[in-house]
Every structure is written in structure tokens, then in C-alpha cells.
Design a protein around this motif. Structure first.
Motif, PDB file in Angstrom:
ATOM      1  N   SER A 193      -7.662  11.958   2.504  1.00 59.56           N
ATOM      2  CA  SER A 193      -6.861  12.131   1.305  1.00 59.56           C
ATOM      3  C   SER A 193      -7.598  13.015   0.306  1.00 59.56           C
ATOM      4  CB  SER A 193      -6.592  10.765   0.650  1.00 59.56           C
ATOM      5  OG  SER A 193      -5.729   9.979   1.445  1.00 59.56           O
ATOM      6  N   GLN A 233       1.289   9.527  -5.390  1.00 61.99           N
ATOM      7  CA  GLN A 233       1.605  10.904  -4.980  1.00 61.99           C
ATOM      8  C   GLN A 233       2.606  11.518  -5.953  1.00 61.99           C
ATOM      9  OE1 GLN A 233       2.035  11.430  -0.461  1.00 61.99           O
ATOM     10  NE2 GLN A 233       1.791   9.217  -0.708  1.00 61.99           N
ATOM     11  N   GLN A 234       3.623  10.736  -6.322  1.00 63.80           N
ATOM     12  CA  GLN A 234       4.621  11.248  -7.273  1.00 63.80           C
ATOM     13  C   GLN A 234       3.980  11.576  -8.615  1.00 63.80           C
ATOM     14  OE1 GLN A 234       7.370   8.017  -6.994  1.00 63.80           O
ATOM     15  NE2 GLN A 234       8.427   8.871  -5.216  1.00 63.80           N
ATOM     16  N   TRP A 287      -2.549  11.466  -6.097  1.00 66.83           N
ATOM     17  CA  TRP A 287      -2.871  11.433  -4.662  1.00 66.83           C
ATOM     18  C   TRP A 287      -2.254  12.705  -4.082  1.00 66.83           C
ATOM     19  CZ3 TRP A 287      -3.089   6.074  -1.948  1.00 66.83           C
ATOM     20  CH2 TRP A 287      -3.650   6.197  -0.669  1.00 66.83           C
ATOM     21  N   HIS A 312      -3.077  14.788  -1.399  1.00 71.18           N
ATOM     22  CA  HIS A 312      -2.861  14.936   0.047  1.00 71.18           C
ATOM     23  C   HIS A 312      -3.125  13.600   0.724  1.00 71.18           C
ATOM     24  CE1 HIS A 312      -2.572  19.355   0.262  1.00 71.18           C
ATOM     25  NE2 HIS A 312      -3.389  19.322  -0.776  1.00 71.18           N
ATOM     26  N   ALA A 321       0.880   4.068  -2.796  1.00 69.87           N
ATOM     27  CA  ALA A 321       0.469   5.413  -2.372  1.00 69.87           C
ATOM     28  C   ALA A 321       1.549   6.427  -2.736  1.00 69.87           C
ATOM     29  CB  ALA A 321       0.197   5.434  -0.872  1.00 69.87           C
ATOM     30  N   GLN A 322       2.803   6.062  -2.540  1.00 72.03           N
ATOM     31  CA  GLN A 322       3.882   7.005  -2.847  1.00 72.03           C
ATOM     32  C   GLN A 322       4.032   7.206  -4.357  1.00 72.03           C
ATOM     33  OE1 GLN A 322       7.238   5.695  -0.388  1.00 72.03           O
ATOM     34  NE2 GLN A 322       6.423   6.923   1.302  1.00 72.03           N
ATOM     35  N   ARG A 323       3.811   6.140  -5.119  1.00 72.97           N
ATOM     36  CA  ARG A 323       3.867   6.295  -6.588  1.00 72.97           C
ATOM     37  C   ARG A 323       2.755   7.228  -7.073  1.00 72.97           C
ATOM     38  NH1 ARG A 323       1.602   3.792 -10.941  1.00 72.97           N
ATOM     39  NH2 ARG A 323       0.907   1.870  -9.944  1.00 72.97           N
ATOM     40  N   GLU A 339       0.846  -1.207   0.000  1.00 80.22           N
ATOM     41  CA  GLU A 339       0.000   0.000   0.000  1.00 80.22           C
ATOM     42  C   GLU A 339       0.877   1.252   0.000  1.00 80.22           C
ATOM     43  OE1 GLU A 339      -3.463  -0.082   0.267  1.00 80.22           O
ATOM     44  OE2 GLU A 339      -3.839   2.049   0.571  1.00 80.22           O
ATOM     45  N   LYS A 340       1.906   1.248   0.832  1.00 78.33           N
ATOM     46  CA  LYS A 340       2.793   2.417   0.923  1.00 78.33           C
ATOM     47  C   LYS A 340       3.479   2.682  -0.419  1.00 78.33           C
ATOM     48  CE  LYS A 340       6.576   4.376   3.633  1.00 78.33           C
ATOM     49  NZ  LYS A 340       7.372   4.237   4.871  1.00 78.33           N
ATOM     50  N   ALA A 341       3.971   1.637  -1.047  1.00 79.34           N
ATOM     51  CA  ALA A 341       4.663   1.800  -2.331  1.00 79.34           C
ATOM     52  C   ALA A 341       3.726   2.401  -3.383  1.00 79.34           C
ATOM     53  CB  ALA A 341       5.215   0.459  -2.803  1.00 79.34           C
TER      54      ALA A 341
END
Ligand SMILES: O=C(O)C[C@H]1C=CC(=O)O1
Length: 96
Positions: A54, A35-36, A40, A42, A31-33, A27-29
Motif C-alpha cells: 500500500s 481511499q476515498q 490510502w 494504493h 480501507a475504502q473510506r 477492514e474493507k469498509a
């Protein structure tokens, strides 16, 4: 299109800790992709809860739905969605 999304995570109490850790890492990976990529916008923890607020910036309701469904924690989340539009008193030109 901007959407405000509340996600509340409810992992089963009997889920194996390694499975939970693996899902959270996936999930973190993702979510960060996202965002980049600017989709995503916020991601805020709701203090005292395993939940977040979010803001997503996507092209359509269908895109939002598809994005949320691909989240590894999706089967274990309660999700609330609100569509956002520009407030006439906002001073932020990038609101849309
Ligand atoms: O922790 C959460 O709120 C659930 C989810 C959202 C992003 C992420 O990395 O996990």
C-alpha cells in the motif's frame, strides 16, 4: 508524506470463521473510506500471499501510526513501513 507499507495478515488458525469474516468486512469498509479520503493512495494484493503493498499519504509519521493501529486486522498483521521521497528522475509531477 508518502509511505510504502507492506501488510502481511496472519489470522489465527483457530479463529471462528464468522469472527474472521466480520474483521475482514470492517477492514474493507475502513480501507475504502480511507481511499476515498485520499489517505490510502494504493492498495495492491501481493500475488500468492495474504498480504498487500500500500501507499499512504498522511501528514506525519504519527498519523500513519495512528491510522495503521485503527485497522481492524492490525493485531493480526506484520507491518513494514518505508518512507518515500521524490525521485529526481520521476516524470510524475504529483509525486511528493
Ligand atoms: O486484505 C488485506 O491485504 C488486508 C487488509 C487491507 C485492506 C483490506 O481490506 O484488508
Amino acid at each position: 508524506m508518502l509511505f510504502h507499507v507492506k501488510m502481511t495478515v496472519n489470522l489465527p488458525v483457530d479463529m471462528h470463521p464468522e469472527r474472521a469474516a466480520s474483521l475482514k468486512a470492517e477492514e474493507k469498509a475502513l480501507a475504502q473510506r480511507l481511499q476515498q479520503e485520499g489517505k490510502w493512495r494504493h492498495l495492491w494484493r501481493i500475488a500468492g500471499h495474504y498480504a498487500n503493498y500500500s501507499v499512504f499519504d498522511v501528514d506525519s509519521v504519527q498519523d500513519l501510526h495512528d491510522l495503521l493501529m485503527q485497522l481492524p486486522l492490525f493485531p493480526y498483521m506484520a507491518i513494514e513501513v518505508n518512507a518515500l521521497c521524490r525521485h529526481p528522475s520521476s516524470i510524475h509531477a504529483d509525486d511528493r
